[in-house]
Design a protein around this motif. Structure first.
Motif, PDB file in Angstrom:
ATOM      1  N   SER B  64       3.678   5.102   0.007  1.00 57.18           N
ATOM      2  CA  SER B  64       3.013   4.867  -1.282  1.00 57.18           C
ATOM      3  C   SER B  64       3.546   3.608  -1.944  1.00 57.18           C
ATOM      4  CB  SER B  64       3.230   6.056  -2.212  1.00 57.18           C
ATOM      5  OG  SER B  64       2.659   7.211  -1.662  1.00 57.18           O
ATOM      6  N   ASP B 193      -4.328   7.014  -1.478  1.00 54.77           N
ATOM      7  CA  ASP B 193      -3.024   7.646  -1.282  1.00 54.77           C
ATOM      8  C   ASP B 193      -3.191   9.154  -1.136  1.00 54.77           C
ATOM      9  OD1 ASP B 193      -0.386   8.296  -1.110  1.00 54.77           O
ATOM     10  OD2 ASP B 193       0.239   7.110  -2.841  1.00 54.77           O
ATOM     11  N   GLU B 194      -3.126   9.632   0.075  1.00 52.35           N
ATOM     12  CA  GLU B 194      -3.327  11.057   0.383  1.00 52.35           C
ATOM     13  C   GLU B 194      -4.546  11.624  -0.352  1.00 52.35           C
ATOM     14  OE1 GLU B 194       0.135  13.457   0.382  1.00 52.35           O
ATOM     15  OE2 GLU B 194       1.464  11.825   0.975  1.00 52.35           O
TER      16      GLU B 194
HETATM   17 MG   LIG Z   1       3.432   9.033  -1.135  1.00 52.53          MG
END
Ligand SMILES: [Mg+2]
Ligand SMILES: Nc1ncnc2c1ncn2[C@@H]1O[C@H](COP(=O)(O)OP(=O)(O)O)[C@@H](O)[C@H]1O
Lengths: 238, 272
Positions: B64, B193-194
């Protein structure tokens, strides 16, 4: 290789490996006995081979089940994925080797005791060679020995060369004496079976290479079998 | 500085996908710190356009952190410091003269938790084009909203209730709304992000299908903790470990024959 976080995954892979070892052991045994039965014209031994073939088939069935369940449960990746894919391909090669050994054993019934020794000598020699290839490639699989696998892969040329020379030899006998056509045809099929077994050993070797390196063997597979192009050209020898 | 044993695994040949697509993002010798914490170590990577690149690796490895550096989201974290070069289409995005608001329109971001504004579905999508002055009339704005919702695969489900609140949608629909919101400002890059970690498998499948369509036109970078997802949606995979980019390669290769033992151990579930 280190263990999985999930222990049962290791057990799944281990049991797949064990089943391949069992199939390999049986295939080797079947082939050895089939060649023996053929060389000694031992029909009892031949029958034993014919009846035992279903054992190999049964293990293949349970291996396939295990593989499918493992894929569904674990979604294998990388080396594990190759391990599993290679196991299923090798199992199918070994199952075919079993079939071919069985077919070889059946021929022991068809070849008369009176067959001149020199005629069966080539077939037996080829049988020993095929057996050695199978044994070496199974060792290579058990120890994940790519060097040994590549050696087997290269040695297939030898079986192919022998096959070519026996093929020509048998053709000559058939032309010299048409009464030999029946028995020589059986011997031809027997050598063809052995040549196919050599090819399966080569397939297994290719799979071991893929298992170890994650990419196929780069070069062309050795292929010296030219019998598909051999024709009767010597009509003047009659 | 400490000796950096941070060489990314060199494949004998560069990833195929980089030969098939132009490079969109280039990072060279990037280091990222949170105060004293060295979160990204000497990272260099080329990211292709019109393809999906996946960042994988254990939690806390810096995925991230690096993703946020690509649109300067880290600027909002006071302790965060970024060194090295990140270049998008030949432009250094850490250039002092660069307008960060413009940059974030070019490089959109979708987060783990769907975060629609507490406004109508329409307003959620219209907001970006409005503040960036991308449209001149209501009709034009309507068109952008519809187009974006269509691209996000959400139009059919919401066209009759555009004035309903965005927060009233299901989790999967909210995430697609956030993707529509990102698309509405005509981005070139979409960072995710995810994006599926809060979604059920059906909603996840719809997002994955959407990602697969979007890659025709966008450079997509996705952080995911699901290896299967990375394998399914991406063409390039980058494996991070302890702040190091360990290995980068074509996805099919990384998941069938990774070169580094750490990659192998991680993706086969052997990390202890
Ligand atoms: Mg992360
Ligand atoms: N805002 C922050 N302040 C301080 N440390 C942070 C911050 N964000 C992340 N970190 C640290 O940086 C490292 C990388 O984090 P992150 O990029 O979130 O990892 P990942 O996304 O791979 O799980 C971790 O050790 C994390 O604790």
């Amino acid at each position: 290789m280190s263990d999985h976080i999930v222990k049962a995954y290791d057990e799944d892979l281990e049991s797949i490996k064990t089943m391949i070892a069992q199939m390999g052991g049986l295939a080797e045994d079947q082939l050895a006995k089939a060649v023996d039965a053929l060389s000694k014209r031992d029909t009892d031994l031949a029958d034993q081979v014919i009846q035992s073939d279903e054992k190999i088939d049964a293990i293949e069935v349970s291996l396939e089940e295990k593989v499918i369940k493992t894929i569904a449960r674990r979604q294998p990746m990388a080396r594990d994925l190759r391990d599993i894919m290679v196991a299923i391909r090798i199992a199918s090669d070994l199952e075919r080797v079993g079939d071919l050994a069985k077919n070889l054993a059946k021929r022991a019934h068809a070849i008369p005791d009176t067959l001149p020794r020199r005629l069966s000598a080539g077939v037996v020699r080829m049988g020993r060679l095929a057996l050695e290839q199978l044994k070496n490639v199974l060792d290579a699989y058990a120890t994940r020995d790519d060097v040994k696998a590549v050696q087997v892969w290269r040695n297939d040329e030898e079986i192919d060369a022998l096959y070519n020379s026996i093929f020509r030899e048998l053709l000559t006998y058939m032309m010299e004496d048409p009464r030999m056509i029946g028995v020589c045809t059986h011997l031809l099929f027997a050598t063809k079976n052995l040549e196919r077994i050599g090819d399966h050993a080569t397939n297994i070797a290719e799979n071991i290479h893929y298992l170890v390196h994650g990419r196929p063997i780069g070069e062309e597979r050795p292929k010296k079998d030219t019998t598909s192009f051999t024709i009767f050209e010597s009509t003047n020898t009659q | 500085m400490d000796a950096l044993v941070t060489q990314t695994v060199q494949t004998p040949s560069p990833p195929r996908i980089l030969g098939e697509r132009p490079v969109k993002i280039t990072a060279r010798d990037v280091n990222i710190y949170y105060g004293d914490k060295h979160a990204i170590k000497n990272l260099s990577i080329d990211i292709p356009d019109r393809a999906v690149s996946a960042f994988i690796g254990p939690s806390g490895c810096g995925k991230s952190t690096f993703l946020r550096a690509i649109n300067r989201m880290n600027d909002t974290i006071p302790s965060c410091r970024v060194t090295g070069d990140i270049v998008v289409d030949g432009q250094d995005i850490y250039d002092r003269d660069l307008d960060v608001v413009q940059l974030r329109a070019r490089i959109g971001m979708v987060f783990q938790k769907p975060n629609p504004f507490p406004k109508s579905i329409y307003e959620n999508v219209a907001y970006g084009p409005k503040i960036h002055g991308l449209t001149t009339s209501r009709a034009e704005l309507d068109e952008v909203v519809e187009k974006s919702l269509r691209k996000a695969g959400l139009w059919e489900e919401v066209k009759d209730r555009l004035q309903a609140s965005g927060t009233g949608l299901s989790g999967g629909q909210q995430q697609r709304l956030c993707i529509a919101r990102a698309i509405a400002v005509n981005p070139e890059v979409i960072l995710m992000d995810e994006p599926c970690s809060a979604l059920d498998p059906i909603a996840t499948a719809k997002i994955e299908e959407l990602i697969d369509e979007l890659r025709q036109n966008y450079c997509i970078v996705i952080v995911t903790h699901s290896m299967q997802q990375a394998a399914r949606v991406s063409q390039l995979t980058a494996f991070f470990h302890l702040g190091i980019l360990v290995e980068v390669g074509d996805t099919d290769e990384v998941f069938t024959a990774p070169r580094d033992k750490r990659t192998q151990d991680y993706i086969t579930g052997r990390f202890g």
